[in-house]
Each structure stands twice: as C-alpha cells, then as structure tokens.
Design an enzyme around this catalytic site. Structure first.
Site, PDB file in Angstrom:
ATOM      1  N   GLU A  96      -3.572 -20.424   2.823  1.00 46.00           N
ATOM      2  CA  GLU A  96      -2.965 -19.738   4.039  1.00 46.00           C
ATOM      3  C   GLU A  96      -4.981 -18.490   3.969  1.00 46.00           C
ATOM      4  OE1 GLU A  96       0.594 -20.743   7.016  1.00 46.00           O
ATOM      5  OE2 GLU A  96       0.227 -18.965   5.389  1.00 46.00           O
TER       6      GLU A  96
ATOM      7  N   GLU B 172       1.634 -27.300   6.873  1.00 50.42           N
ATOM      8  CA  GLU B 172       2.740 -27.898   7.868  1.00 50.42           C
ATOM      9  C   GLU B 172       3.131 -27.460   8.976  1.00 50.42           C
ATOM     10  OE1 GLU B 172       3.526 -23.620   6.097  1.00 50.42           O
ATOM     11  OE2 GLU B 172       2.617 -23.544   4.271  1.00 50.42           O
TER      12      GLU B 172
END
Length: 605
Positions: free
Chosen positions: A161, A235
C-alpha cells in the site's frame, strides 16, 4: 526441479503453467498461529476450496537486533511455505519490508528509529542499507521456494500500500530491484486501496486492489488503469481489527458472501484478508493514529472465516459452498474442530512486586535526561523494542508534574512507590503531593504498540521522548530500567526464591503467580481475568499478550500446545488492580459488537 511457466499476467486472465488460473487465496500469518497448528489451519484452508496461501513476513521478528537473524521454530518461514506446498497450495509472499498488518511499526524493526533522522519507507541511506542486509538473509531462505526452482511461491508483492504513503518516487523501484537483483523472476504485484491506486505504477508490476465493498466501481477503475490485465482483489477484508476501548468489529457472513460471489462471477481473483487472523501474541500489536492514538487489541480474530482459535465459522461454511462451485472435484473433508476445555479456576499463590523484581532486569542506565526506549544501551545496542520502561529520579517538592506530551504511551506515576496517578496523551498534568526531603519519583511507561499505518511512522519512539517538568523545571538525573519481559528475564524471575506468599504487602504493580494442573492431553482454552485491571499474561514462559478491563476483548487465547500435561505456570504482570484468581472458558467474549458494513468507510481507516 526447475519449471518455466509460472504465474503470468499477459492477458485478461492469469495463467499458471500455461493454463488459465483463478487465484482463490487466503491470508494466514505464520507468526500469529502456534507452529503446532500450522498444519490444521492450512488443511482447513484447502478444505474450504482455496488454492493459494498469502502471508506477510515481519522483519522485526526475523531481525530483532541489528544483524541477528531468526528463522527458527515459530519463525521457520521455509517450513511454513514448504508445508503449504505439501497441502497442494500455491503461495503469494508479501515480504515488505513494511507490512502494515496491525503489527508494531508495520513490521519494521524499532532499532531503525535509533537514527533521529531516519526516514522509513524511503531511499534514505540508513533505511536502504538495513533493507539490503535483511533482504540478503531473507532471500537466501526463500529463493529455493520460488516456482522456477520447483517451489510453491508464484508471486511476490512489492512493499505494501505504498500509494497511501508515497513519500519518495525512487523507493518502489528500489524495492522492485531488491527482489529482482536477488534472483526473483516470479510475477511481481503491488496492492493498494482505492485512494492509493492513484500513485503511479511500475513497468512489469501488476496493480491489485484492497477493499471490502464494491462501491465506487472500484474493480472497473482498476480494469481501466490496466487494460488487458488480470484483475485481483489482493485484500478482500473479511472483517476488521479492534482497538482498545471501542467495540468488536463484525462483518455479517451474508453481506460478505454477496460481495465475494460477485467478485468471483466477474472472473476476478481474490485473496481473503484474513482467512484466519490468529493472535498478536506478546507486545506485537500495532496502533492507529489519525489525530487520536488507538492501540490495537491482542486478538486478531478479525471476524475471519476461521476464528482466532481456528474454528470454522458460518462464514467458512458459506464460503466453502461457494468455492466448491469453482472446483470440478469434491473438496477435501474439513478437519474436526480442536477440543476446548474450561479448566478449573486457579488461585494466586505467590507474588513479587515490580520493585522487588528490578534486580532481575538488565543493569539500569543512568542519564541526566530521559532516554527513549529505542536508544537505551541494551540488547546489544539495538535498544529496547517492546514492553515497559521504568524511569526514576529524585524530587524535593510536590506540585504540578507536566509531561509536555512526552509520554509514549501511558505512564503510572509513583512517589516513594505509592501510585499517585497516570499520564497519557489525554492526561498530561498531575498534582504530586507535598512532602519533606528527597523522595523518589518513578514513571512506569508502557509502549502500547507502535503505529502501523499512516504518515507518522518516523515518530514512533517510545518511553519518555522529551522533557518532563515539575513546577516548570525539567527533571534531571534519571535511572532507567528496561523491562521488556523477555524470556531470559522471566526465567530469572521464576527461578528466584523471592516470591512472597503473604498478601499483606501490596501486589501491584507486580507479578502474580498461579499453577494450572492439566489432566491428560492439553486442550485450547481462554483465560479470563475479571476483576483485574491492565497487564500481560505469561504461561510456561510464553507471552500471551495484553489484557485491559476497558475491552472490548475480555479473554486471552491459550493454545493447547503451549500447555503440558501436569503442572503449568501462569504469571500475570498487573499494573493497577489484581484479583486472587484466574478463570478459564471454552468461549471467548469479544465484547459489544459493531457492524463494519454500516460504518462509513472513512471511519475504518
């Protein structure tokens, strides 16, 4: 055995060994599951119809002191990945170096913070050098497990991320090169939430998205960014994590199933984060800080398809039915559940006050000014990473003690060993009672967990990080004790003949000891501590993690393999108020719940 055609992303569908491949993945972190249960959890993953295991790799556990590596026992990554291969699971590895994961400092070692100019997750030379040395070691362990070498690792994630952090445009190419220069030829991917996808990608690296709901046309947005590439939700958040003092997050099974069904129907690959959350044992939980510091709880149950103790939930059954439609063969049988046992209540037999335990700690450090825990000259000069630090100095008057917001994160304050209050982010001033002559002022400071996500990673030093003033005058002349409660300290404590059996003298803050007798093979259980305040529990030397009466978590998971037939030793370190007994139950109490699906997404992050 070398193989050529690994996971490819050359068209709108993944291929593996030249055949179309739909990734049905799930995350289980080996470092959050007792090693004795790795096989059980992976068998349950396989039986649910998943074909791919994903896991993070926590740098701070694998290199706890600078240059000292640990890939043994609970941290035997090679054994874990090899076990997945034996089960017929592929593996996507997420080696970081930053992993977020609701894990202290997002998995980065705290000794990096000894450099006051450190810039984590950038090409700052001190960070680059440390990453290179760690990756040299890590890739010597995992290189033989790559697909092209005959192993199960079909892809690796580049960092984690970074689009939401994005402080240095040279950083992601550096991490990509870290992997490729060490001989990694498997598919590389990045993962980002909706906001982070704006950050520019890298050639030859596939973008994937992290999400929980299909609003904003997120998947179409990803498709538009990467035409003719396979789509993947790296995710898919099957639940959410909890912080102390708030409610337990749940995500109802039917709501989750509707989204997963739609993702699969679109031909999009998926990884369930988490498939099984497990436990942030010890002092390893992370924290959030978007203006207010909020440490995360010990349980990482996550409301995942497999519960913290590895039990199959309603989510698991619904997902298994769904995934079975994507297999031509029947799924393997689900392993039988682990037995639980509510052991009989045990009573505290011995206690040792914090003050009487200090000579079992390492030699105290003397310093004119307070020193933050990372810069204490302990642990081969890698500093103190976790636990508590005790700061003592002499005062000659009472008055206004002000922390100037230098306490990280909570401090109990004592005058001549009598507790007079506490200091934290909200309470920064305390009135000290008047008294004659010299008195000892003690501050027992707890690192409640370093922030694991957001822009504040560089500011995560713990302990006392600046001046504390009494009546406007900075305090000087400190004696500082490192109380990281490592196994060596707990062993010295246990074997000392100094435990008291009378309960006339104060027991808190201090260590309280009980014995649990187990008949027959040990079973999983949950410890309950009603009537206790805040502290940490150890069983046979294993740190189960923190408890705190404010909840939501009102239990600690105690895995059966950490118990033994016969006598077991339980030691509780309690800060403020103790009871005379410890209870056991078969069912955890997660406290009051809140449905994540009803929360606006921005409140989650």
């Amino acid at each position: 055995m070398s193989r050529l055609k690994g996971l490819k992303a050359d068209s709108s569908q993944f291929t593996l060994e030249g055949e179309p491949f739909h990734i049905l993945g799930g995350s289980i972190h080996y470092f959050r599951v007792p090693r004795a249960y790795w096989e059980d959890r992976l068998l349950k993953m396989k039986a649910c119809g998943l074909n791919t295991l994903t896991t993070y790799v926590p740098w701070n556990l694998h290199e706890p002191e600078r240059g000292a590596f640990n890939f043994q026992d609970q941290l035997d990554l090679k054994a874990y990945v090899s076990l997945a291969a034996q089960m017929g699971l592929w593996v996507i590895l997420r080696p970081g170096p930053y992993i977020c994961a609701e894990w202290d400092l997002g998995g980065l070692p705290s000794w990096l913070l000894q450099d006051k100019d450190m810039q984590l997750r950038t090409t700052y030379p001190g960070f680059v050098d440390a990453v290179n040395l760690y990756f040299d070691k890590l890739f010597s362990v995992i290189k033989p497990l790559m697909f092209e070498e005959g192993g199960p690792i079909i892809a690796l994630q580049v960092e984690n991320e970074y689009g939401s952090f994005a402080k240095d445009e040279k950083y992601m190419p550096f991490i990509k090169n870290c992997l490729q220069s060490r001989g990694v030829n498997e598919l590389l991917l990045t993962s980002d939430n909706w906001e982070g996808l704006r950050y520019g990608g890298m050639d030859g690296v596939l973008k994937t998205i992290n999400l929980q709901r299909l609003s904003f046309g997120a998947i179409q947005h990803l498709a538009d960014m990467q035409p003719q590439k396979p789509l993947m939700v790296m995710e898919y958040w099957s639940g959410w994590f909890d912080v102390w003092g708030e409610h337990h997050h749940v995500f109802h099974a039917e709501d989750m199933l509707a989204v997963v069904s739609e993702i699969l129907e679109r031909g999009v690959s998926i990884n369930l984060y988490m498939f099984h959350g497990g436990t942030s044992f010890g002092f390893m939980n992370g924290a959030m800080d978007f203006g207010t510091y909020k440490p995360q709880v010990t349980s990482y149950d996550y409301d995942a398809p497999l519960s913290e103790a590895g039990d199959c939930t309603t989510k698991y059954q619904l997902l298994r039915n769904l995934f079975s439609q994507y297999h031509s063969e029947p799924l393997p049988e689900v392993p039988s559940p682990q037995e639980k046992r509510a052991y009989s209540t045990v009573f505290i037999q011995h206690h040792l006050s914090l003050w009487d335990s200090l000579h079992f700690a390492d030699k105290p450090h003397r310093s004119e000014r307070p020193v933050n825990m990372e810069n204490l000259p302990v642990n081969n000069n890698s500093g103190q990473s976790y636990g508590y630090t005790l700061y003592e100095t002499t005062i000659t008057s009472g008055g206004a003690l002000n922390s100037r917001n230098s306490i990280r994160d909570r401090a109990l304050v004592f005058v001549d060993r009598q507790c007079v209050g506490s200091l934290d982010y909200k309470t920064q001033e305390l009135a000290l009672p008047d008294g004659k002559g010299e008195r000892t002022l003690s501050l027992l400071v707890e690192n409640c967990g370093r922030v694991n996500y957001g822009k504040a990673l560089d500011e995560q030093c713990k302990g006392i990080v600046g001046d504390i003033v009494l009546n406007q005058t900075p305090l000087r002349g400190f004696t500082i004790f490192c109380l990281d409660m490592k196994p060596s300290f707990m062993k010295r404590l246990t074997n000392s003949g100094q435990w008291k059996t009378d309960f006339k003298s104060p027991t808190v803050p201090g260590f309280l000891q009980a014995r649990l007798s187990v008949d027959g093979p040990p079973k999983d259980t949950f410890i309950r501590l009603p009537g206790w305040g805040k502290g940490v529990a150890f069983v046979n030397g294993q740190n189960l993690g923190r408890y705190w009466f404010i909840g939501p978590q009102h239990f600690l998971y105690l895995p059966g393999p950490w118990l033994r037939s016969g006598e077991n030793q339980i030691i509780v370190f309690e800060e403020q108020r103790s009871d005379d007994k410890i209870l056991f139950t078969e069912n955890p109490d997660h406290g009051k719940t809140i449905d994540v699906y009803k929360l606006p997404f921005c409140t989650l992050l």
